[in-house]
Write a protein that holds these residues in place. Structure first.
Motif, PDB file in Angstrom:
ATOM      1  N   GLY A   1       0.846  -1.270  -0.013  1.00  0.00           N
ATOM      2  CA  GLY A   1      -0.071  -0.020  -0.002  1.00  0.00           C
ATOM      3  C   GLY A   1       0.919   1.237  -0.062  1.00  0.00           C
ATOM      4  O   GLY A   1       0.642   2.358  -0.640  1.00  0.00           O
ATOM      5  N   LEU A   2       1.797   1.248   0.725  1.00  0.00           N
ATOM      6  CA  LEU A   2       2.747   2.459   0.876  1.00  0.00           C
ATOM      7  C   LEU A   2       3.304   2.774  -0.439  1.00  0.00           C
ATOM      8  O   LEU A   2       3.744   3.598  -0.834  1.00  0.00           O
ATOM      9  CB  LEU A   2       3.609   2.185   2.038  1.00  0.00           C
ATOM     10  CG  LEU A   2       3.011   2.654   3.359  1.00  0.00           C
ATOM     11  CD1 LEU A   2       3.926   2.083   4.550  1.00  0.00           C
ATOM     12  CD2 LEU A   2       2.847   3.964   3.633  1.00  0.00           C
ATOM     13  N   LEU A   3       3.973   1.709  -0.941  1.00  0.00           N
ATOM     14  CA  LEU A   3       4.854   1.685  -2.141  1.00  0.00           C
ATOM     15  C   LEU A   3       3.692   2.036  -3.375  1.00  0.00           C
ATOM     16  O   LEU A   3       4.150   3.110  -4.212  1.00  0.00           O
ATOM     17  CB  LEU A   3       5.295   0.344  -2.495  1.00  0.00           C
ATOM     18  CG  LEU A   3       6.582  -0.330  -1.818  1.00  0.00           C
ATOM     19  CD1 LEU A   3       6.740  -1.718  -2.057  1.00  0.00           C
ATOM     20  CD2 LEU A   3       7.940   0.549  -2.147  1.00  0.00           C
ATOM     21  N   LEU A   4       2.672   1.708  -3.289  1.00  0.00           N
ATOM     22  CA  LEU A   4       1.462   2.172  -4.473  1.00  0.00           C
ATOM     23  C   LEU A   4       1.271   3.636  -4.221  1.00  0.00           C
ATOM     24  O   LEU A   4       1.143   4.485  -5.180  1.00  0.00           O
ATOM     25  CB  LEU A   4       0.333   1.370  -4.406  1.00  0.00           C
ATOM     26  CG  LEU A   4      -0.844   1.704  -5.100  1.00  0.00           C
ATOM     27  CD1 LEU A   4      -0.531   1.741  -6.498  1.00  0.00           C
ATOM     28  CD2 LEU A   4      -2.082   1.089  -4.966  1.00  0.00           C
TER      29      LEU A   4
ATOM     30  N   ALA B   1       4.963  -3.046  12.063  1.00  0.00           N
ATOM     31  CA  ALA B   1       5.109  -1.794  11.518  1.00  0.00           C
ATOM     32  C   ALA B   1       6.680  -1.562  11.548  1.00  0.00           C
ATOM     33  O   ALA B   1       7.027  -1.007  10.172  1.00  0.00           O
ATOM     34  CB  ALA B   1       4.540  -0.547  12.360  1.00  0.00           C
ATOM     35  N   GLU B   2       7.273  -2.018  12.386  1.00  0.00           N
ATOM     36  CA  GLU B   2       8.844  -1.993  12.272  1.00  0.00           C
ATOM     37  C   GLU B   2       9.275  -2.752  10.912  1.00  0.00           C
ATOM     38  O   GLU B   2      10.175  -2.527  10.207  1.00  0.00           O
ATOM     39  CB  GLU B   2       9.538  -2.335  13.512  1.00  0.00           C
ATOM     40  CG  GLU B   2       9.326  -1.407  14.372  1.00  0.00           C
ATOM     41  CD  GLU B   2       9.872  -1.922  15.950  1.00  0.00           C
ATOM     42  OE1 GLU B   2      10.562  -2.970  15.944  1.00  0.00           O
ATOM     43  OE2 GLU B   2       9.920  -0.972  17.040  1.00  0.00           O
ATOM     44  N   GLY B   3       8.616  -4.024  11.018  1.00  0.00           N
ATOM     45  CA  GLY B   3       9.231  -4.805   9.853  1.00  0.00           C
ATOM     46  C   GLY B   3       8.781  -4.536   8.455  1.00  0.00           C
ATOM     47  O   GLY B   3       9.454  -4.444   7.534  1.00  0.00           O
ATOM     48  N   ARG B   4       7.567  -3.758   8.402  1.00  0.00           N
ATOM     49  CA  ARG B   4       7.006  -3.177   7.277  1.00  0.00           C
ATOM     50  C   ARG B   4       8.104  -1.977   6.920  1.00  0.00           C
ATOM     51  O   ARG B   4       8.445  -1.990   5.673  1.00  0.00           O
ATOM     52  CB  ARG B   4       5.667  -2.642   7.437  1.00  0.00           C
ATOM     53  CG  ARG B   4       5.087  -1.717   6.439  1.00  0.00           C
ATOM     54  CD  ARG B   4       4.013  -0.720   6.860  1.00  0.00           C
ATOM     55  NE  ARG B   4       4.831   0.261   7.867  1.00  0.00           N
ATOM     56  CZ  ARG B   4       4.145   1.267   8.389  1.00  0.00           C
ATOM     57  NH1 ARG B   4       2.765   1.152   8.380  1.00  0.00           N
ATOM     58  NH2 ARG B   4       4.696   2.089   9.029  1.00  0.00           N
ATOM     59  N   ASP B   5       8.362  -1.241   7.560  1.00  0.00           N
ATOM     60  CA  ASP B   5       9.332  -0.210   7.305  1.00  0.00           C
ATOM     61  C   ASP B   5      10.893  -0.842   7.010  1.00  0.00           C
ATOM     62  O   ASP B   5      11.419  -0.082   6.105  1.00  0.00           O
ATOM     63  CB  ASP B   5       9.670   0.937   8.532  1.00  0.00           C
ATOM     64  CG  ASP B   5       8.389   1.556   8.884  1.00  0.00           C
ATOM     65  OD1 ASP B   5       7.461   1.500   7.905  1.00  0.00           O
ATOM     66  OD2 ASP B   5       8.180   2.166   9.878  1.00  0.00           O
ATOM     67  N   ALA B   6      11.179  -1.766   7.502  1.00  0.00           N
ATOM     68  CA  ALA B   6      12.438  -2.493   7.093  1.00  0.00           C
ATOM     69  C   ALA B   6      12.323  -2.916   5.989  1.00  0.00           C
ATOM     70  O   ALA B   6      13.461  -2.757   5.202  1.00  0.00           O
ATOM     71  CB  ALA B   6      12.857  -3.551   8.323  1.00  0.00           C
TER      72      ALA B   6
ATOM     73  N   LEU C   1      10.387  -2.037   3.517  1.00  0.00           N
ATOM     74  CA  LEU C   1      10.460  -0.753   2.603  1.00  0.00           C
ATOM     75  C   LEU C   1      11.758  -0.140   2.376  1.00  0.00           C
ATOM     76  O   LEU C   1      12.192   0.164   1.212  1.00  0.00           O
ATOM     77  CB  LEU C   1       9.424   0.302   2.980  1.00  0.00           C
ATOM     78  CG  LEU C   1       7.766   0.065   3.144  1.00  0.00           C
ATOM     79  CD1 LEU C   1       7.326   0.871   3.710  1.00  0.00           C
ATOM     80  CD2 LEU C   1       7.476  -0.037   1.720  1.00  0.00           C
ATOM     81  N   ASP C   2      12.402  -0.261   3.241  1.00  0.00           N
ATOM     82  CA  ASP C   2      13.724   0.437   3.140  1.00  0.00           C
ATOM     83  C   ASP C   2      14.681  -0.425   2.259  1.00  0.00           C
ATOM     84  O   ASP C   2      15.333   0.091   1.326  1.00  0.00           O
ATOM     85  CB  ASP C   2      14.662   0.509   4.548  1.00  0.00           C
ATOM     86  CG  ASP C   2      13.816   1.831   5.376  1.00  0.00           C
ATOM     87  OD1 ASP C   2      13.259   2.586   4.769  1.00  0.00           O
ATOM     88  OD2 ASP C   2      14.244   1.609   6.515  1.00  0.00           O
TER      89      ASP C   2
ATOM     90  N   GLU D   1      17.071  -1.411  -3.132  1.00  0.00           N
ATOM     91  CA  GLU D   1      17.056  -2.406  -4.311  1.00  0.00           C
ATOM     92  C   GLU D   1      16.731  -1.590  -5.399  1.00  0.00           C
ATOM     93  O   GLU D   1      17.571  -1.725  -6.483  1.00  0.00           O
ATOM     94  CB  GLU D   1      16.215  -3.874  -4.032  1.00  0.00           C
ATOM     95  CG  GLU D   1      16.257  -4.673  -5.062  1.00  0.00           C
ATOM     96  CD  GLU D   1      17.619  -5.414  -5.060  1.00  0.00           C
ATOM     97  OE1 GLU D   1      17.754  -5.840  -6.138  1.00  0.00           O
ATOM     98  OE2 GLU D   1      18.410  -5.398  -4.029  1.00  0.00           O
ATOM     99  N   ARG D   2      15.714  -0.789  -5.389  1.00  0.00           N
ATOM    100  CA  ARG D   2      15.374  -0.027  -6.873  1.00  0.00           C
ATOM    101  C   ARG D   2      16.335   0.878  -6.817  1.00  0.00           C
ATOM    102  O   ARG D   2      16.525   1.372  -8.113  1.00  0.00           O
ATOM    103  CB  ARG D   2      13.761   0.435  -6.473  1.00  0.00           C
ATOM    104  CG  ARG D   2      12.683  -0.583  -6.264  1.00  0.00           C
ATOM    105  CD  ARG D   2      11.459   0.228  -6.269  1.00  0.00           C
ATOM    106  NE  ARG D   2      10.850   0.632  -7.269  1.00  0.00           N
ATOM    107  CZ  ARG D   2       9.904   1.444  -7.442  1.00  0.00           C
ATOM    108  NH1 ARG D   2       9.422   1.746  -6.455  1.00  0.00           N
ATOM    109  NH2 ARG D   2       9.648   1.976  -8.740  1.00  0.00           N
TER     110      ARG D   2
END
Length: 215
Positions: free
Chosen positions: A169-172, A199-204, A206-207, A212-213
């Motif tokens: 969702g955050l990436l979108l 939420a911490e795992g989500r942010d990790a 995402l980082d 990678e991108r």
């Protein structure tokens, strides 16, 4: 000009015909020698009503005819445009087909990503359960143990749970913000689901994805 329907035209002309019949009957009654005040008043009222109804029916028909002519002109222009825009229609069809294909691929990739993120979250929980079985519960001064929410710390490395859906969702939202910054989806604030470490795992994640991108 107010749009006039065929039903409204029919009603106006019916009312005009009824008013004309009433005028004729009142006129005959008045001319037959029954020139009473009531006959006179009926005749005068019928004359006025018929005149009004006929004028109104003519106005309604004039509007209807003008609107019909405009509709026919628009229809003819539309048919001509459809013929002239055959090439554009083909390009539109091809463009939509490409868009649908791209979205279908994105949905499939999103489904795979959700499955993999879910599997990672499951493995984290399994590692926490294994530590629980060993009686190892995490404390601030311990490098290995299970946390209260089921996440794990192993060898000093923290393995938080992962809210996989909000990763996507955050990436979108970030992608939309880059293209359509005023779109509501670009301003969505995704509330964490699954607790603080999710939420911490989500942010990790995402980082790591952004890194990678960025390569």
């Amino acid at each position: 000009m107010i749009a006039v329907t065929a039903e409204q035209l029919e009603q106006a002309e019916t009312e005009a015909a009824d008013a004309e019949r009433e005028r004729s009957e009142a006129e005959r009654a008045y001319a037959a020698g029954r020139a009473s005040s009531s006959a006179y008043e009926r005749h005068q009222g019928a004359e006025a009503a018929a005149h009004h109804a006929v004028v109104r029916a003519r106005a309604v028909r004039a509007d209807w005819e003008a609107q019909r002519a405009a509709r026919e002109a628009r229809a003819a222009a539309g048919e001509a445009a459809a013929r002239e825009m055959a090439g554009e229609v083909e390009r539109l069809a091809a463009s939509r087909e490409a868009a649908v294909g791209a979205v279908a691929l994105a949905v499939a990739a999103m489904g795979r990503a959700l499955a993999v993120l879910g599997e990672h979250d499951r493995l984290v929980r399994a590692a926490g359960a294994a530590l629980e079985v060993r009686g190892l519960r995490s404390a601030e001064d311990e490098s290995t143990g299970v946390n209260l929410d089921g996440s794990a710390r192993i060898g000093g490395v923290k393995w938080p749970l992962v809210d996989g859906a909000s990763v996507l969702g955050l990436l979108l939202s970030g992608e939309v913000a880059g293209v359509l910054p005023r779109h509501p989806l670009a301003r969505v604030r995704w509330a964490p689901y699954g607790g603080v470490t999710a939420a911490e795992g989500r942010d990790a994640v995402l980082d790591l994805v952004r890194a990678e991108r960025g390569r």
